[in-house]
Design a protein around this motif. Structure first.
Motif, PDB file in Angstrom:
ATOM      1  N   ASN A 181      64.836 -48.459  98.948  1.00  0.00           N
ATOM      2  CA  ASN A 181      64.753 -48.764  97.521  1.00  0.00           C
ATOM      3  C   ASN A 181      65.315 -50.175  97.323  1.00  0.00           C
ATOM      4  OD1 ASN A 181      65.143 -49.057  94.771  1.00  0.00           O
ATOM      5  ND2 ASN A 181      65.927 -46.981  94.467  1.00  0.00           N
ATOM      6  N   LYS A 182      64.475 -51.110  97.011  1.00  0.00           N
ATOM      7  CA  LYS A 182      64.905 -52.506  96.907  1.00  0.00           C
ATOM      8  C   LYS A 182      65.952 -52.700  95.813  1.00  0.00           C
ATOM      9  CE  LYS A 182      60.483 -54.241  98.640  1.00  0.00           C
ATOM     10  NZ  LYS A 182      59.234 -54.958  98.296  1.00  0.00           N
ATOM     11  N   GLN A 183      65.877 -51.893  94.779  1.00  0.00           N
ATOM     12  CA  GLN A 183      66.864 -52.031  93.697  1.00  0.00           C
ATOM     13  C   GLN A 183      68.256 -51.683  94.200  1.00  0.00           C
ATOM     14  OE1 GLN A 183      66.268 -53.340  90.578  1.00  0.00           O
ATOM     15  NE2 GLN A 183      68.519 -53.344  90.511  1.00  0.00           N
ATOM     16  N   ALA A 184      68.346 -50.722  95.127  1.00  0.00           N
ATOM     17  CA  ALA A 184      69.656 -50.372  95.688  1.00  0.00           C
ATOM     18  C   ALA A 184      70.248 -51.566  96.425  1.00  0.00           C
ATOM     19  CB  ALA A 184      69.522 -49.180  96.633  1.00  0.00           C
ATOM     20  N   LEU A 185      69.432 -52.327  97.121  1.00  0.00           N
ATOM     21  CA  LEU A 185      69.910 -53.516  97.829  1.00  0.00           C
ATOM     22  C   LEU A 185      70.291 -54.619  96.845  1.00  0.00           C
ATOM     23  CD1 LEU A 185      67.160 -53.448 100.585  1.00  0.00           C
ATOM     24  CD2 LEU A 185      69.597 -53.014 100.968  1.00  0.00           C
ATOM     25  N   ILE A 186      69.525 -54.756  95.778  1.00  0.00           N
ATOM     26  CA  ILE A 186      69.850 -55.745  94.739  1.00  0.00           C
ATOM     27  C   ILE A 186      71.175 -55.392  94.077  1.00  0.00           C
ATOM     28  CG2 ILE A 186      69.145 -56.586  92.462  1.00  0.00           C
ATOM     29  CD1 ILE A 186      66.229 -56.430  93.502  1.00  0.00           C
ATOM     30  N   ASP A 187      71.391 -54.100  93.832  1.00  0.00           N
ATOM     31  CA  ASP A 187      72.651 -53.668  93.208  1.00  0.00           C
ATOM     32  C   ASP A 187      73.842 -53.960  94.113  1.00  0.00           C
ATOM     33  OD1 ASP A 187      71.306 -52.809  90.961  1.00  0.00           O
ATOM     34  OD2 ASP A 187      71.228 -50.697  91.591  1.00  0.00           O
ATOM     35  N   LEU A 188      73.660 -53.794  95.431  1.00  0.00           N
ATOM     36  CA  LEU A 188      74.741 -54.141  96.353  1.00  0.00           C
ATOM     37  C   LEU A 188      75.013 -55.646  96.318  1.00  0.00           C
ATOM     38  CD1 LEU A 188      74.002 -51.932  99.509  1.00  0.00           C
ATOM     39  CD2 LEU A 188      75.791 -51.615  97.792  1.00  0.00           C
ATOM     40  N   GLY A 189      73.962 -56.416  96.140  1.00  0.00           N
ATOM     41  CA  GLY A 189      74.131 -57.862  96.055  1.00  0.00           C
ATOM     42  C   GLY A 189      74.982 -58.281  94.865  1.00  0.00           C
ATOM     43  N   LYS A 190      75.007 -57.466  93.820  1.00  0.00           N
ATOM     44  CA  LYS A 190      75.808 -57.793  92.639  1.00  0.00           C
ATOM     45  C   LYS A 190      77.303 -57.767  92.936  1.00  0.00           C
ATOM     46  CE  LYS A 190      72.288 -56.119  89.414  1.00  0.00           C
ATOM     47  NZ  LYS A 190      71.920 -55.108  88.379  1.00  0.00           N
ATOM     48  N   GLN A 191      77.676 -57.130  94.059  1.00  0.00           N
ATOM     49  CA  GLN A 191      79.086 -57.094  94.453  1.00  0.00           C
ATOM     50  C   GLN A 191      79.511 -58.378  95.164  1.00  0.00           C
ATOM     51  OE1 GLN A 191      80.344 -53.504  96.507  1.00  0.00           O
ATOM     52  NE2 GLN A 191      78.663 -52.315  95.633  1.00  0.00           N
ATOM     53  N   VAL A 192      78.561 -59.251  95.446  1.00  0.00           N
ATOM     54  CA  VAL A 192      78.848 -60.474  96.200  1.00  0.00           C
ATOM     55  C   VAL A 192      78.673 -61.684  95.289  1.00  0.00           C
ATOM     56  CG1 VAL A 192      78.162 -61.899  98.167  1.00  0.00           C
ATOM     57  CG2 VAL A 192      78.045 -59.401  98.326  1.00  0.00           C
ATOM     58  N   PRO A 193      79.730 -62.431  95.055  1.00  0.00           N
ATOM     59  CA  PRO A 193      79.581 -63.648  94.259  1.00  0.00           C
ATOM     60  C   PRO A 193      78.528 -64.573  94.859  1.00  0.00           C
ATOM     61  CG  PRO A 193      81.911 -63.141  94.596  1.00  0.00           C
ATOM     62  CD  PRO A 193      81.131 -62.205  95.474  1.00  0.00           C
ATOM     63  N   GLY A 194      77.598 -64.986  94.027  1.00  0.00           N
ATOM     64  CA  GLY A 194      76.541 -65.867  94.496  1.00  0.00           C
ATOM     65  C   GLY A 194      75.226 -65.154  94.758  1.00  0.00           C
ATOM     66  N   LEU A 195      75.221 -63.829  94.712  1.00  0.00           N
ATOM     67  CA  LEU A 195      73.970 -63.085  94.944  1.00  0.00           C
ATOM     68  C   LEU A 195      73.485 -62.345  93.709  1.00  0.00           C
ATOM     69  CD1 LEU A 195      74.355 -61.592  98.548  1.00  0.00           C
ATOM     70  CD2 LEU A 195      73.256 -63.729  97.821  1.00  0.00           C
ATOM     71  N   ASP A 196      74.249 -62.359  92.646  1.00  0.00           N
ATOM     72  CA  ASP A 196      73.813 -61.699  91.410  1.00  0.00           C
ATOM     73  C   ASP A 196      72.967 -62.686  90.611  1.00  0.00           C
ATOM     74  OD1 ASP A 196      73.441 -60.026  89.282  1.00  0.00           O
ATOM     75  OD2 ASP A 196      75.512 -60.108  88.551  1.00  0.00           O
ATOM     76  N   ASN A 197      71.771 -62.959  91.151  1.00  0.00           N
ATOM     77  CA  ASN A 197      70.921 -63.954  90.501  1.00  0.00           C
ATOM     78  C   ASN A 197      69.454 -63.649  90.772  1.00  0.00           C
ATOM     79  OD1 ASN A 197      70.260 -65.155  93.122  1.00  0.00           O
ATOM     80  ND2 ASN A 197      72.357 -65.966  93.069  1.00  0.00           N
ATOM     81  N   ALA A 198      68.595 -64.352  90.062  1.00  0.00           N
ATOM     82  CA  ALA A 198      67.151 -64.111  90.158  1.00  0.00           C
ATOM     83  C   ALA A 198      66.601 -64.471  91.531  1.00  0.00           C
ATOM     84  CB  ALA A 198      66.424 -64.909  89.075  1.00  0.00           C
ATOM     85  N   GLU A 199      67.175 -65.492  92.175  1.00  0.00           N
ATOM     86  CA  GLU A 199      66.676 -65.917  93.478  1.00  0.00           C
ATOM     87  C   GLU A 199      66.821 -64.808  94.517  1.00  0.00           C
ATOM     88  OE1 GLU A 199      67.372 -69.407  91.033  1.00  0.00           O
ATOM     89  OE2 GLU A 199      68.672 -67.724  91.559  1.00  0.00           O
ATOM     90  N   PHE A 200      68.009 -64.221  94.586  1.00  0.00           N
ATOM     91  CA  PHE A 200      68.235 -63.144  95.549  1.00  0.00           C
ATOM     92  C   PHE A 200      67.357 -61.939  95.214  1.00  0.00           C
ATOM     93  CE2 PHE A 200      70.582 -59.277  96.871  1.00  0.00           C
ATOM     94  CZ  PHE A 200      70.605 -59.489  98.247  1.00  0.00           C
ATOM     95  N   GLN A 201      67.265 -61.592  93.945  1.00  0.00           N
ATOM     96  CA  GLN A 201      66.457 -60.447  93.529  1.00  0.00           C
ATOM     97  C   GLN A 201      64.991 -60.655  93.888  1.00  0.00           C
ATOM     98  OE1 GLN A 201      67.242 -59.900  89.333  1.00  0.00           O
ATOM     99  NE2 GLN A 201      69.469 -59.791  89.655  1.00  0.00           N
ATOM    100  N   SER A 202      64.482 -61.854  93.660  1.00  0.00           N
ATOM    101  CA  SER A 202      63.089 -62.142  93.992  1.00  0.00           C
ATOM    102  C   SER A 202      62.857 -62.075  95.500  1.00  0.00           C
ATOM    103  CB  SER A 202      62.720 -63.535  93.468  1.00  0.00           C
ATOM    104  OG  SER A 202      61.418 -63.889  93.877  1.00  0.00           O
TER     105      SER A 202
END
Length: 290
Positions: A181-202
């Protein structure tokens, strides 16, 4: 008397004709059998030849790894398949093969990542990560491949180590394809400063580094390594033990210090994330095979 002689000659003539006919028929049958054998033999040889050609083609396909069209920034080695962390000039190299869905990899990371981070930050080891994705093959799903791509996305953004640690701290059960589930990976990225952004999500949503993930796995398939985690220190396997000694955080530090004795320590980048090197001299300290 003349009629008797003529009758005998006629009978001999008929017999000779019949014998010639039988002989000709026998020769024809023999030729037919030989021709059939040649045809069948030729067909068999053709099938064998075709099979050999197909086998060679298949083998060539298996042994010819992909060249990824896009690799994460800062990756190194042949075809940029390796994610480096730490000081490239560190006196020792730690090589790690991991699958995001691998439970043994999760145990290894949760046990050893603080120690590995300390060794990186001290300039003692240059860590080379090979992110493989074979568990999807046996269990189905996409968690290995999507997880590996997300790690590539984090590397591309310069935050691999932090996201790598978060991912393994939150690793689901192996049979649960949560990372599929890609959203689960995106949500984990929100725990990392610098990854809670559109670039990482895309990057995660578009599976940007799918070709790179496939190439890393093909490289692993060609190697002599068959399981994860595979961990090597300067080319020597150290997991689950080095020689007769069982691996532990304390032993890992001891083994690294022994290998580094008398050598100058490296200069790591910030947070242990190495800057993109100008060459592909990865694993220069007694590199493992492959």
């Amino acid at each position: 008397m003349a009629e008797h002689l003529m009758s005998d000659k006629n009978r001999e003539g008929k017999r000779s004709a019949r014998e010639r006919m039988l002989e000709e028929r026998a020769e024809q049958e023999a030729r037919s059998r030989r021709n059939k054998k040649l045809v069948v033999g030729g067909a068999v040889l053709a099938v064998i030849a075709a099979a050999v050609v197909v086998g060679v083609v298949v083998q060539n396909q298996r042994s010819k790894p992909e060249t990824p069209t896009a690799a994460p920034a800062g990756t190194i080695g042949d075809k940029n398949l390796i994610i480096p962390v730490g000081a490239p000039d560190a006196p020792s190299t730690l090589t790690v093969y991991e699958d995001p869905r691998c439970p043994a990899c999760g145990i290894f990371e949760r046990t050893f990542s603080p120690t590995v981070d300390q060794l990186e930050d001290a300039g003692k080891v240059f860590v080379n990560y090979h992110i493989v994705s074979f568990i999807d093959r046996s269990l189905g799903g996409s968690g290995s491949k999507y997880g590996a791509n997300a790690l590539g996305c984090a590397q591309n953004a310069g935050h691999f180590r932090d996201f790598h640690d978060v991912l393994y701290r939150n690793q689901p059960d192996e049979t649960a394809d949560t990372f599929g589930n890609k959203q689960a990976l995106i949500d984990l990225g929100k725990q990392v400063p610098g990854l809670d952004n559109a670039e990482f999500q895309s990057c995660v949503n578009s599976n940007t580094f799918a070709g790179w993930v496939s190439a890393v796995q093909q490289d692993f398939d060609k190697s002599s390594f068959k399981s994860t985690p595979t961990v090597l220190l300067n080319g020597t396997p150290i997991y689950p033990k080095k020689g007769d000694e069982q691996i532990s955080p304390e032993n890992l530090v001891k083994w690294v210090d022994e290998a580094n004795q008398g050598k100058q320590l490296g200069t790591p980048g910030s947070h242990g994330q190495s800057p993109a090197p100008t060459s592909t001299a990865a694993e220069t300290n007694n590199p493992p095979s492959p």
